[in-house]
Design a protein around this motif. Structure first.
Motif, PDB file in Angstrom:
ATOM      1  N   PHE A 116       0.828  -1.203   0.000  1.00 25.43           N
ATOM      2  CA  PHE A 116       0.000   0.000   0.000  1.00 25.43           C
ATOM      3  C   PHE A 116       0.866   1.259   0.000  1.00 25.43           C
ATOM      4  CE2 PHE A 116      -3.648  -2.652   1.222  1.00 25.43           C
ATOM      5  CZ  PHE A 116      -4.573  -2.132   0.328  1.00 25.43           C
ATOM      6  N   TRP A 174       0.788   4.185  -2.874  1.00 21.63           N
ATOM      7  CA  TRP A 174       0.684   5.609  -2.533  1.00 21.63           C
ATOM      8  C   TRP A 174       1.846   6.401  -3.133  1.00 21.63           C
ATOM      9  CZ3 TRP A 174       4.061   8.468   0.589  1.00 21.63           C
ATOM     10  CH2 TRP A 174       3.646   9.764   0.845  1.00 21.63           C
ATOM     11  N   PHE A 229      -5.615   2.583  -5.788  1.00 19.74           N
ATOM     12  CA  PHE A 229      -5.865   1.801  -4.582  1.00 19.74           C
ATOM     13  C   PHE A 229      -6.970   0.778  -4.798  1.00 19.74           C
ATOM     14  CE2 PHE A 229      -3.441   4.968  -2.201  1.00 19.74           C
ATOM     15  CZ  PHE A 229      -2.759   4.138  -1.337  1.00 19.74           C
ATOM     16  N   GLY A 276      -5.582  -2.753  -4.775  1.00 23.99           N
ATOM     17  CA  GLY A 276      -6.089  -3.270  -3.509  1.00 23.99           C
ATOM     18  C   GLY A 276      -7.009  -4.459  -3.699  1.00 23.99           C
TER      19      GLY A 276
END
Length: 65
Positions: free
Chosen positions: A23, A27, A44, A48
């Protein structure tokens, strides 16, 4: 503590750290590419979902096994 107990705990800890690092990479990738809020959300969401799919697969295998 047996070797199997240690391996189970180490796997959970290391996977948690790895997912957190992934993560952070997502970012950082968005920040360096100067994407907007929508672009960061899409990064994301898509990346994700890959992590969520991996975790969901493990839950299903554990549930049905």
């Amino acid at each position: 503590m047996s070797e199997a107990e240690f391996a189970a705990i180490a796997l959970k800890v290391c996977l948690t750290v790895l997912i957190g690092f992934l993560f952070f990479i997502i970012w950082d990738l968005g920040r360096k590419a100067k994407v907007g809020k929508l672009g960061m959300f899409i990064l994301f969401l898509v990346l994700g979902l890959g992590i969520a799919g991996f975790l969901f697969k493990n839950v299903l295998v554990g549930w049905f096994a």
